[in-house]
Design a protein around this motif. Structure first.
Motif, PDB file in Angstrom:
ATOM      1  N   GLY A  16      78.060   2.088  49.083  1.00 61.22           N
ATOM      2  CA  GLY A  16      78.283   3.284  49.271  1.00 61.22           C
ATOM      3  C   GLY A  16      78.027   4.184  48.294  1.00 61.22           C
ATOM      4  N   VAL A  17      78.622   3.605  48.046  1.00 59.20           N
ATOM      5  CA  VAL A  17      78.995   3.933  46.930  1.00 59.20           C
ATOM      6  C   VAL A  17      77.979   4.089  45.469  1.00 59.20           C
ATOM      7  CG1 VAL A  17      80.619   3.386  44.348  1.00 59.20           C
ATOM      8  CG2 VAL A  17      81.709   3.215  46.139  1.00 59.20           C
ATOM      9  N   LEU A  18      77.142   3.341  45.646  1.00 58.31           N
ATOM     10  CA  LEU A  18      76.208   2.818  44.562  1.00 58.31           C
ATOM     11  C   LEU A  18      75.222   4.212  45.356  1.00 58.31           C
ATOM     12  CD1 LEU A  18      75.072  -0.540  43.770  1.00 58.31           C
ATOM     13  CD2 LEU A  18      74.623   1.430  42.507  1.00 58.31           C
ATOM     14  N   LEU A  19      74.715   4.205  46.923  1.00 56.30           N
ATOM     15  CA  LEU A  19      74.070   4.815  47.362  1.00 56.30           C
ATOM     16  C   LEU A  19      74.662   6.349  46.590  1.00 56.30           C
ATOM     17  CD1 LEU A  19      73.372   4.066  50.599  1.00 56.30           C
ATOM     18  CD2 LEU A  19      71.446   4.635  49.009  1.00 56.30           C
ATOM     19  N   ALA A  20      75.955   6.557  47.131  1.00 54.79           N
ATOM     20  CA  ALA A  20      76.159   8.358  46.298  1.00 54.79           C
ATOM     21  C   ALA A  20      75.934   8.525  45.073  1.00 54.79           C
ATOM     22  CB  ALA A  20      78.128   7.844  47.058  1.00 54.79           C
ATOM     23  N   TRP A  21      76.289   7.888  44.435  1.00 59.79           N
ATOM     24  CA  TRP A  21      75.754   7.785  42.499  1.00 59.79           C
ATOM     25  C   TRP A  21      74.131   8.137  42.652  1.00 59.79           C
ATOM     26  CZ3 TRP A  21      78.049   8.725  38.563  1.00 59.79           C
ATOM     27  CH2 TRP A  21      79.386   8.449  38.600  1.00 59.79           C
ATOM     28  N   VAL A  22      73.710   7.701  43.405  1.00 59.56           N
ATOM     29  CA  VAL A  22      71.718   7.734  42.955  1.00 59.56           C
ATOM     30  C   VAL A  22      71.230   8.706  44.487  1.00 59.56           C
ATOM     31  CG1 VAL A  22      72.156   5.704  42.596  1.00 59.56           C
ATOM     32  CG2 VAL A  22      71.304   5.567  44.752  1.00 59.56           C
ATOM     33  N   VAL A  23      71.641   8.376  45.453  1.00 61.82           N
ATOM     34  CA  VAL A  23      70.975   9.520  46.433  1.00 61.82           C
ATOM     35  C   VAL A  23      71.616  10.670  47.098  1.00 61.82           C
ATOM     36  CG1 VAL A  23      69.697   9.191  48.559  1.00 61.82           C
ATOM     37  CG2 VAL A  23      69.779   7.029  47.644  1.00 61.82           C
ATOM     38  N   ARG A  24      70.918  11.710  46.576  1.00 61.72           N
ATOM     39  CA  ARG A  24      72.260  12.786  47.422  1.00 61.72           C
ATOM     40  C   ARG A  24      71.752  12.833  48.806  1.00 61.72           C
ATOM     41  NH1 ARG A  24      74.121  16.699  44.726  1.00 61.72           N
ATOM     42  NH2 ARG A  24      73.330  18.569  46.142  1.00 61.72           N
ATOM     43  N   ASP A  25      72.273  13.956  49.900  1.00 60.97           N
ATOM     44  CA  ASP A  25      72.583  14.145  51.409  1.00 60.97           C
ATOM     45  C   ASP A  25      70.738  14.388  51.505  1.00 60.97           C
ATOM     46  OD1 ASP A  25      74.397  12.860  52.685  1.00 60.97           O
ATOM     47  OD2 ASP A  25      75.594  14.626  53.105  1.00 60.97           O
ATOM     48  N   GLU A  26      70.642  15.769  50.850  1.00 65.32           N
ATOM     49  CA  GLU A  26      69.116  16.099  51.229  1.00 65.32           C
ATOM     50  C   GLU A  26      68.363  15.228  50.244  1.00 65.32           C
ATOM     51  OE1 GLU A  26      71.253  17.822  48.421  1.00 65.32           O
ATOM     52  OE2 GLU A  26      72.390  19.165  50.199  1.00 65.32           O
ATOM     53  N   THR A  27      68.305  14.513  49.569  1.00 66.21           N
ATOM     54  CA  THR A  27      67.363  13.355  49.838  1.00 66.21           C
ATOM     55  C   THR A  27      67.518  12.518  50.769  1.00 66.21           C
ATOM     56  OG1 THR A  27      68.101  13.690  47.262  1.00 66.21           O
ATOM     57  CG2 THR A  27      66.120  12.262  47.756  1.00 66.21           C
ATOM     58  N   ALA A  28      68.383  11.932  51.062  1.00 72.58           N
ATOM     59  CA  ALA A  28      68.263  11.124  52.147  1.00 72.58           C
ATOM     60  C   ALA A  28      67.522  10.733  53.831  1.00 72.58           C
ATOM     61  CB  ALA A  28      70.033  10.287  52.654  1.00 72.58           C
ATOM     62  N   GLN A  29      67.702  12.756  54.137  1.00 68.53           N
ATOM     63  CA  GLN A  29      67.304  12.899  54.771  1.00 68.53           C
ATOM     64  C   GLN A  29      65.763  13.659  54.604  1.00 68.53           C
ATOM     65  OE1 GLN A  29      69.365  17.047  55.630  1.00 68.53           O
ATOM     66  NE2 GLN A  29      69.074  16.985  57.593  1.00 68.53           N
ATOM     67  N   GLN A  30      65.331  13.738  53.796  1.00 71.33           N
ATOM     68  CA  GLN A  30      64.128  14.430  53.455  1.00 71.33           C
ATOM     69  C   GLN A  30      63.793  12.396  53.369  1.00 71.33           C
ATOM     70  OE1 GLN A  30      64.135  16.456  49.953  1.00 71.33           O
ATOM     71  NE2 GLN A  30      64.815  18.102  51.092  1.00 71.33           N
ATOM     72  N   VAL A  31      64.041  11.617  52.890  1.00 69.52           N
ATOM     73  CA  VAL A  31      62.765  10.663  52.411  1.00 69.52           C
ATOM     74  C   VAL A  31      63.460  10.195  53.934  1.00 69.52           C
ATOM     75  CG1 VAL A  31      62.921   8.710  50.743  1.00 69.52           C
ATOM     76  CG2 VAL A  31      63.638  11.257  50.433  1.00 69.52           C
ATOM     77  N   TYR A  32      64.662   9.909  54.514  1.00 62.39           N
ATOM     78  CA  TYR A  32      64.471   9.193  55.046  1.00 62.39           C
ATOM     79  C   TYR A  32      64.656   9.645  56.755  1.00 62.39           C
ATOM     80  CZ  TYR A  32      66.274   5.561  51.323  1.00 62.39           C
ATOM     81  OH  TYR A  32      65.933   5.264  49.856  1.00 62.39           O
ATOM     82  N   GLY A  33      63.938   9.611  57.406  1.00 63.44           N
ATOM     83  CA  GLY A  33      63.216  10.639  58.375  1.00 63.44           C
ATOM     84  C   GLY A  33      64.558   9.684  59.184  1.00 63.44           C
ATOM     85  N   GLY A  34      64.479   9.904  60.750  1.00 61.42           N
ATOM     86  CA  GLY A  34      65.643   9.575  61.954  1.00 61.42           C
ATOM     87  C   GLY A  34      66.386   8.483  61.806  1.00 61.42           C
ATOM     88  N   GLY A  35      66.472   7.737  62.026  1.00 61.31           N
ATOM     89  CA  GLY A  35      67.927   6.953  62.175  1.00 61.31           C
ATOM     90  C   GLY A  35      68.790   5.797  61.326  1.00 61.31           C
ATOM     91  N   ALA A  36      66.991   5.641  59.906  1.00 70.93           N
ATOM     92  CA  ALA A  36      66.664   5.474  58.741  1.00 70.93           C
ATOM     93  C   ALA A  36      68.063   6.152  57.988  1.00 70.93           C
ATOM     94  CB  ALA A  36      65.930   5.063  58.152  1.00 70.93           C
ATOM     95  N   GLY A  37      67.319   7.590  58.448  1.00 78.75           N
ATOM     96  CA  GLY A  37      68.328   8.547  57.591  1.00 78.75           C
ATOM     97  C   GLY A  37      69.571   8.695  57.896  1.00 78.75           C
ATOM     98  N   LEU A  38      69.874   8.765  59.371  1.00 76.38           N
ATOM     99  CA  LEU A  38      71.164   9.267  59.184  1.00 76.38           C
ATOM    100  C   LEU A  38      72.117   7.517  59.129  1.00 76.38           C
ATOM    101  CD1 LEU A  38      72.284  10.949  61.417  1.00 76.38           C
ATOM    102  CD2 LEU A  38      72.659   9.174  63.438  1.00 76.38           C
ATOM    103  N   VAL A  39      71.545   6.850  58.672  1.00 70.27           N
ATOM    104  CA  VAL A  39      71.946   4.957  58.296  1.00 70.27           C
ATOM    105  C   VAL A  39      72.061   5.433  56.994  1.00 70.27           C
ATOM    106  CG1 VAL A  39      72.225   2.824  57.708  1.00 70.27           C
ATOM    107  CG2 VAL A  39      71.831   4.204  60.103  1.00 70.27           C
ATOM    108  N   VAL A  40      71.884   6.099  56.455  1.00 72.17           N
ATOM    109  CA  VAL A  40      71.426   5.984  54.927  1.00 72.17           C
ATOM    110  C   VAL A  40      72.976   7.014  54.295  1.00 72.17           C
ATOM    111  CG1 VAL A  40      70.238   6.688  53.129  1.00 72.17           C
ATOM    112  CG2 VAL A  40      69.392   5.394  53.795  1.00 72.17           C
TER     113      VAL A  40
END
Lengths: 256, 450, 205
Positions: free
Chosen positions: A182-206
């Motif tokens: 999670g910390v690694l993700l927090a460093w490299v992915v922004r909330d909006e990016t997660a929403q845009q790149v990973y749609g649906g359930g995957a986006g929710l998980v990320v």
């Protein structure tokens, strides 16, 4: 002061008062920056740089280069057993490189002009500069991989390996893996990016995972802050103790 | 040669200079067309002194790093100029400049201080700026202005300490609702702690995890074992570190360990000599301390940063001088033992986590010698992963852990050390209440805001 | 030109070091050791160069009669005295006069300068650790819990559960979070280092 025992006894007392004065002047910066406080800083910088020069000569250049060069003990000093023996030039090379470094530095001191001399000096200085940068880059890369990335990745994976008993330990290992990820993700992915790149359930998980990591990071920051404050308060208390000790030693009838 | 006068000192500089070669003033903000119109002034015709005339860090950098010539340090593009001064790592050209910097004792890793992101103070005088400067990692695709802005936002949003502006930052819309559950959780936690935890006797400082393992690692050493010591602190942090190191050094002296001490700090060796002598005299008495002093070899000051540590890791004897200040070091027994069998333990005494990390990255992978870290309290959280992974055999952080360590020693610490600790404890109690006051006052201010 | 030379040298040297560290070319080990020793010696040369530069800057200030030039004189005097007594005595930093300077000036000055940071830190906490900041609550929980446990309380005051909770926090969630940060920074190091190696440290990108 056991290390200044060769000096007249009076000097120890002067050392106490000088130390006290320097401490008070520098501490006064917290209230207001006065000329005297700046004087103490300048003296501190001057003495500190002078001390580094003495060290550079007595601990580095004299015993490792200058002395061996003139005493013919280069082999013993640091010249590694190269196949076929150490060539003669190897001993003199660092001296030449150091002088080139100085020449390039002197070019800076004289203004670093665009003239031919400046170009030549910079060209020569590029060699020791390149060696320093190359060695630094090489060890930094190797160190980051061998000393941090690999062992930490292996440990993170090992903690959550299935089949670890007892179950409580495995769960903690899993928790730590989730937080690390999670910390690694927090460093490299922004909330909006997660929403845009990973749609649906995957986006929710990320996004969820990322948020968990973010909170772990905040918590870790709080813990770090507490320990940092503990460190700094200790330094402050130690300084007050030292000042108290000097005053007591300096007063008539006082002692350590 | 075309030159122009520095607006601060008036001395001539090449047209493409980024910093004044005489006084170090930052010239990057001076447009090129203005440069050509300014001629070098004689020194007597000086302009009024600007607000911050002292040479900047980069000015000093140039002096020691000739490859960062004005010719090689390009003036920033207009796009770079827009980036805030507090976040120099966001300048795209920084990657190249970083690459040309030589390794120094202060910065051996490519990404130094990222883990020290929240250490607001590295050096005095940089107290509040440091958190914002710590992450010197340029974003991988740093040339995209949009991405740069995002990184900027990231540091501003996610690390509250990184915000150098004292004005309160408005939380994102709707975020307060999200904190509702966290509030309830906190209240339940505090209540639970007080209800479930009956007060019991706790008269000694808390020993943090890793302390007992450290004691066991020293206890397991054979008598007279060779210990390689990295003395990574100087008088600046000796007020804390001397107290943390004391019981560990006492334990090692009790086990007749042979020390080979090196330091990358200019003040490190002198600090080491004083601390070790104090330990030996206070523990053994002046007569025996003289004999014990023979068990210490000063390996000297080792500038040059990470590459020199790597040398210690793969060829220790090459990193140590033959003859230091008139003392033929290699004839000393501890060093001979070190050369024959290698060190049994590496002891890193460090004020900052980066110094321990550097040892674990540069030395341990090469010599495989177990490492015991004795550090300032501030270094503890960052070093936890290394303790967990087994790269550290023990971790003693802060004088509280050191006091816990001392409880396991066969003999109690000398009275003089107990007195020193008592003084620090008084300071800590005061510090705790100051923290409470600081937090309460900060939140009272919050109540007054709309 | 000098940039290209420096970049090429740096690239070759970095590859040599990497080959040695990863065991790809054992024969290079002695040469890599030589490079390490050279780094040590060059750092010594660079220290002297830095001192010369500092002296040059302050001499210039004194010569031009700039503001605070008397302070520059004090700096130069302190520098000259320390270097003079340190180089004149073969014992170097163990010369009693240098030890005196260390005890009377350097140690107290450095220690006091650093001790002040405690006050700055308290000020920073007062300003920034607040519940209305993003993550403020989490930071506050970590800060208060550990601050309570590490404070030297009188006996019987603190429930042992606090200490156990703080230990657990440090050993699991905090450790895991910092591991994430360490992994991130190591990956960033490799990314930047690889980029520089591929593009060449001397390239203009």
């Amino acid at each position: 002061m056991p290390f200044t025992a060769d000096l007249p006894a009076q000097w120890a007392e002067w050392a106490n008062w000088t130390a006290l004065a320097i401490s008070i002047l520098i501490a006064s910066m917290a209230l207001r920056e006065t000329v005297l406080a700046r004087l103490a800083q300048y003296v501190l910088v001057g003495a500190g740089v002078g001390y580094a020069v003495v060290l550079a000569w007595h601990h580095v250049l004299r015993p490792r280069l200058w002395g061996p060069l003139w005493q013919g003990t280069l082999e013993e000093q640091f010249w590694v057993p190269l196949p076929g023996g150490a060539p003669f030039w190897l001993g003199w090379a660092p001296l030449v490189l150091g002088l080139l470094l100085w020449l390039a530095g002197l070019d800076l001191l004289r203004g670093g002009g665009d003239d031919r001399l400046g170009a030549v000096l910079r060209f020569l200085g590029a060699l020791p500069g390149g060696i320093l940068v190359g060695v630094g880059l090489g060890v930094a890369l190797a160190g980051a991989f061998q000393g941090t990335l690999l062992p930490q990745l292996l440990r993170a994976g090992q903690l959550a390996r299935p089949g670890i008993a007892p179950l409580e330990l495995w769960l903690l290992g899993l928790l730590s893996l989730i937080l690390t990820g999670g910390v690694l993700l927090a460093w490299v992915v922004r909330d909006e990016t997660a929403q845009q790149v990973y749609g649906g359930g995957a986006g929710l998980v990320v996004r969820g995972w990322r948020r968990i990591g973010q909170r772990a990071l905040w918590l870790a920051a709080g813990v770090l802050l507490a320990r940092l404050l503990f460190s700094r308060i200790t330094l402050l208390a130690a300084r007050i103790q030292a000042v108290e000790g000097w005053i007591r030693q300096g007063l008539p009838g006082g002692g350590p | 040669m075309s030159t122009f006068g520095c607006p601060h000192c008036g001395q001539p500089n090449p047209l493409n200079a980024s910093f004044c070669a005489h006084c170090g003033t930052d010239l990057r903000s001076l447009p090129r067309d203005e440069r050509s119109s300014q001629e070098a002034r004689p020194s007597g015709d000086l302009p009024p002194a600007p607000e911050a005339p002292l040479p900047g860090e980069e000015g000093r950098l140039l002096a020691e790093q000739p490859w960062l010539q004005p010719e090689t340090v390009e003036s920033p593009s207009p796009e770079e100029e827009r980036l805030p001064e507090e976040q120099p790592w966001l300048r795209p050209a920084q990657e190249e400049r970083d690459a040309m910097e030589p390794p120094t004792a202060a910065s051996q890793r490519l990404v130094t201080g990222l883990q020290g992101l929240l250490e607001p103070v590295e050096e005095a005088g940089l107290a509040l700026e440091t958190p914002a400067q710590a992450p010197d990692t340029p974003p991988p695709a740093g040339r995209d202005p949009e991405l740069l802005q995002r990184w900027q936002m990231r540091f501003a949003e996610e690390v509250p300490l990184a915000d150098p502006v004292p004005t309160p930052m408005a939380p994102p819309p709707g975020s307060r609702r999200g904190y509702g559950m966290e509030w309830i959780g906190l209240a339940v936690l505090v209540l639970g702690l007080w209800l479930l935890g009956p007060p019991t006797l706790r008269s000694a400082p808390h020993g943090w995890p890793g302390t007992q393992a450290a004691y066991q690692a020293v206890e397991a050493l054979p008598i007279g074992a060779s210990v390689l010591v990295d003395w990574a602190y100087d008088p600046a942090t000796a007020g804390e570190l001397d107290r943390v190191a004391y019981p560990v050094l006492v334990h090692l002296v009790d086990r007749n360990a042979q020390f080979v001490v090196v330091s990358q700090f200019p003040g490190g060796m002198a600090t080491a000599r004083r601390t070790l002598q104090a330990v030996q005299v206070e523990r053994l008495g002046p007569m025996q301390a003289r004999t014990a002093a023979q068990q210490v070899v000063e390996g000297g000051f080792l500038p040059g940063g990470a590459p020199v540590l790597a040398l210690l890791g793969q060829a220790t004897e090459l990193g140590l001088p033959v003859d230091l200040e008139g003392t033929p070091a290699r004839e000393r027994a501890p060093l001979q033992a070190l050369q024959e069998t290698g060190p049994a333990l590496a002891l890193v005494l460090a004020a900052h986590s980066e110094d321990v990390q550097r040892w674990l990255e540069q030395v341990q992978p090469l010599n495989r010698v177990p490492v015991l870290a004795v550090t300032a309290a501030a270094a503890d959280p960052v070093l936890r992963p290394y303790w967990d992974s087994g790269q550290l055999v023990g971790l003693v952080s802060g004088y509280d852990s050191a006091q816990a360590y001392a409880r396991w020693l066969e003999e109690p610490l000398p009275f003089v050390e107990e007195v020193r600790i008592a003084g620090l404890q008084r300071g800590q109690q005061l510090g705790f209440w100051l923290l409470v006051v600081a937090l309460v006052l900060g939140h009272l201010r919050l109540l007054g805001e709309p | 030109m000098d940039r290209r030379v420096g970049g090429t040298v740096a690239l070759v040297v970095a590859m040599l070091v990497l080959a040695d560290r990863f065991g790809l070319a054992p024969a290079t080990r002695p040469w890599v050791n030589v490079l390490y020793v050279w780094s040590l010696l060059l750092a010594g040369f660079a220290l002297l160069l830095g001192a010369v530069h500092l002296a040059g800057v302050h001499l210039g200030r004194v010569r031009r009669g700039e503001a605070e030039w008397p302070l520059s004189v004090a700096l130069l005097a302190a520098l000259a005295v320390t270097v003079g007594v340190g180089l004149a005595d073969p014992r170097g930093i163990r010369a009693p006069a240098v030890e005196w300077i260390f005890d009377a000036v350097l140690a107290p000055g450095q220690a006091t300068l650093f001790a002040l940071t405690g006050l700055f830190l308290l000020t920073a906490i007062h300003r920034f650790v607040r519940l209305d900041r993003p993550g403020g609550l989490w930071i506050l929980v970590g800060l208060v819990l550990v601050a309570v446990v590490q404070a030297p309380w009188p006996p019987d005051l603190l429930p042992p559960l606090w200490a156990r909770l703080a230990d657990w926090l440090l050993v699991w969630p905090v450790m895991a979070a910092w591991r994430g940060v360490l992994l991130g920074s190591a990956l960033a190091s490799l990314w930047i280092g690889g980029y520089l190696l591929i593009r060449g440290p001397g390239s203009r990108g």
